[in-house]
Write an enzyme that holds these catalytic residues in place. Sequence first.
Site, PDB file in Angstrom:
ATOM      1  N   ASP A 144       2.220   0.088   4.533  1.00 27.83           N
ATOM      2  CA  ASP A 144       0.856  -0.438   4.461  1.00 27.83           C
ATOM      3  C   ASP A 144      -0.030   0.318   3.468  1.00 27.83           C
ATOM      4  O   ASP A 144      -1.200  -0.022   3.310  1.00 27.83           O
ATOM      5  CB  ASP A 144       0.202  -0.395   5.853  1.00 27.83           C
TER       6      ASP A 144
ATOM      7  N   ARG B 129       0.687  -8.346  -1.943  1.00 32.66           N
ATOM      8  CA  ARG B 129       0.025  -7.089  -2.324  1.00 32.66           C
ATOM      9  C   ARG B 129       0.485  -6.546  -3.667  1.00 32.66           C
ATOM     10  O   ARG B 129      -0.137  -5.612  -4.176  1.00 32.66           O
ATOM     11  CB  ARG B 129       0.179  -6.034  -1.220  1.00 32.66           C
TER      12      ARG B 129
ATOM     13  N   GLN C 139       8.110  -5.027  13.077  1.00 30.85           N
ATOM     14  CA  GLN C 139       7.728  -6.221  13.835  1.00 30.85           C
ATOM     15  C   GLN C 139       8.965  -6.984  14.285  1.00 30.85           C
ATOM     16  O   GLN C 139       9.051  -7.437  15.429  1.00 30.85           O
ATOM     17  CB  GLN C 139       6.811  -7.115  12.995  1.00 30.85           C
TER      18      GLN C 139
ATOM     19  N   LYS D  88       2.694  -9.620   2.861  1.00 33.02           N
ATOM     20  CA  LYS D  88       1.709  -8.991   3.768  1.00 33.02           C
ATOM     21  C   LYS D  88       0.472  -9.903   3.831  1.00 33.02           C
ATOM     22  O   LYS D  88       0.546 -11.071   3.504  1.00 33.02           O
ATOM     23  CB  LYS D  88       1.369  -7.585   3.274  1.00 33.02           C
TER      24      LYS D  88
ATOM     25  N   SER E 231      11.856  -3.857   9.184  1.00 27.33           N
ATOM     26  CA  SER E 231      10.581  -4.346   9.714  1.00 27.33           C
ATOM     27  C   SER E 231      10.437  -3.959  11.178  1.00 27.33           C
ATOM     28  O   SER E 231      11.247  -4.348  12.025  1.00 27.33           O
ATOM     29  CB  SER E 231      10.520  -5.870   9.586  1.00 27.33           C
TER      30      SER E 231
HETATM   31  C1  S3P Z   1       3.636  -3.267  11.851  1.00 26.36           C
HETATM   32  C2  S3P Z   1       4.733  -3.267  11.034  1.00 26.36           C
HETATM   33  C3  S3P Z   1       4.652  -3.464   9.580  1.00 26.36           C
HETATM   34  C4  S3P Z   1       3.247  -3.221   9.059  1.00 26.36           C
HETATM   35  C5  S3P Z   1       2.203  -3.892   9.900  1.00 26.36           C
HETATM   36  C6  S3P Z   1       2.262  -3.391  11.327  1.00 26.36           C
HETATM   37  C7  S3P Z   1       3.835  -3.085  13.295  1.00 26.36           C
HETATM   38  O1  S3P Z   1       5.024  -4.798   9.283  1.00 26.36           O
HETATM   39  O2  S3P Z   1       3.141  -3.669   7.731  1.00 26.36           O
HETATM   40  O3  S3P Z   1       0.912  -3.616   9.378  1.00 26.36           O
HETATM   41  O4  S3P Z   1       2.857  -2.797  14.021  1.00 26.36           O
HETATM   42  O5  S3P Z   1       4.977  -3.224  13.748  1.00 26.36           O
HETATM   43  P1  S3P Z   1       6.566  -5.229   9.045  1.00 26.36           P
HETATM   44  O6  S3P Z   1       7.274  -5.110  10.346  1.00 26.36           O
HETATM   45  O7  S3P Z   1       6.475  -6.656   8.568  1.00 26.36           O
HETATM   46  O8  S3P Z   1       7.086  -4.281   8.008  1.00 26.36           O
END
Ligand code: S3P
Length: 450
Positions: free
Chosen positions: A331, A362, A176, A358, A174
């Site tokens: 995504d 999804r 994030q 998500k 991830s």
């Molecule tokens: C994102 C990371 C992804 C993605 C999200 C944006 C980011 O999420 O699905 O739309 O900007 O770091 P995850 O870190 O939960 O995979």
Amino acid sequence: MSWLTVRGADERPSGLQGTVAVPGDKSISHRAVMLAALAEGTGTVEGFLPSGDCLATLACVRQLGIRVEHADSGAPTTLIIHGRGLRGLQPPEEPLDCRRSGTTMRLLAGILAGQSFGSVMTGAPGLLRRPMRRISDPLRRMGADIVDAEGRAPLKIQGNARLRGGEHNLSIASAQVKSAILLAGLYADGPVTVHQPGPARDHTERMLAAQLEPRAAEQAPIVYDAATVRLVPDAVGRLRALDRVIPGDLSSAAFLVAAALLRPESHVTLVGVGVNPTRIGLLDVLAEMGGQMGMALQREYGGEPVADVTARGSALHGTEVEGATVVRMIDEFPILAVVATQAQGRTVVRDAAELRVKESDRIASVVQELRKLGARIESREDGFVVEGPTQLHGAEVDSHRDHRLSMALTVAGLVAEGETTILGADCIPDSFPGFVETLQTLGADLRHGV
Ligand code: S3P
């Protein structure tokens, strides 16, 4: 609740034609605002995505005492951000409202964990249902004091924590989570290392590296590859203010690429799209399925690769998607499912259980809604299986308040017989303001109502 009505290919059989730009990258827009706020001095951001999610980040940063001006009369796309340095943020007077944006909440949590003041982060009901332990646990291990609501937001972050360096082994790939740890790591007392199980998008690493002072850059305080990132906070020093241009969002372009592949005789060019290798899994999969696509005029905007992407109507066949490719297109599964309904044979998606947390579940939502249009699609615990090709039939479908599901269903409507109505389509501007108008420019027949 607003809806969107799409007329299918039988009523307007022409291919999609034209050259358009897509709005700025959502992931990079969030990071550009946060990192400009932490920089020393004033920087500009051009091509900012004025979507619901990114505007939430902008509002939060303003609440943290950052002055942001914008030159545009309408939606802000050119920002002038007056950074106050790593320790210059001000305590917010109210809880920070992240609205529906997981990226805002998770990345900002990393920054807030390192501040001398406390803060509270909250958001819309959909966001309050999403898992936050994935960030609060590692941030606590670093020494942050975070109170969550049984693993979900609101999050209460106490100030004045002493953050520690150390190693983190992520169980999910991830960006994030990785970014929350790295941003908190800027305030840690020693090196922070993150090991990730797959190549999650690396924008935070690239953007931080671009903001280093030249002398700091010589010491390489941020080193990363597909498996590991290491940040040495002492060697980072100050972050420079930068003028950035944000590439077009590949995750938005994906819907237009798919629509062009699926409508015979289409030829669409998307200018200035970000083609970072950690983001283009879908293009690799579509090429493998027989999609005729190209990338021209490859260039770089602030350390991010950019190209003009073309797509033509193509005959497609099924494929299997798993492992690292899943991470590089996390995504893009709603639109892949739609493409698979038109491909010859079976498409199997595995290793994608993350899709369940998500903006909607999804796996469940895509299966439920595409079946209403006549698709042969089945869910698996960690993915789905589609048998194709199927002639889809127009029907009324539901957005589940998920922008990417809404846009995928719109593309499904463009290849279905008759009329498809997407209820709750007002969430589309969460990531792609102007989606309907862009498709209209390319020749699609659709209209929205309130
Ligand atoms: C994102 C990371 C992804 C993605 C999200 C944006 C980011 O999420 O699905 O739309 O900007 O770091 P995850 O870190 O939960 O995979």
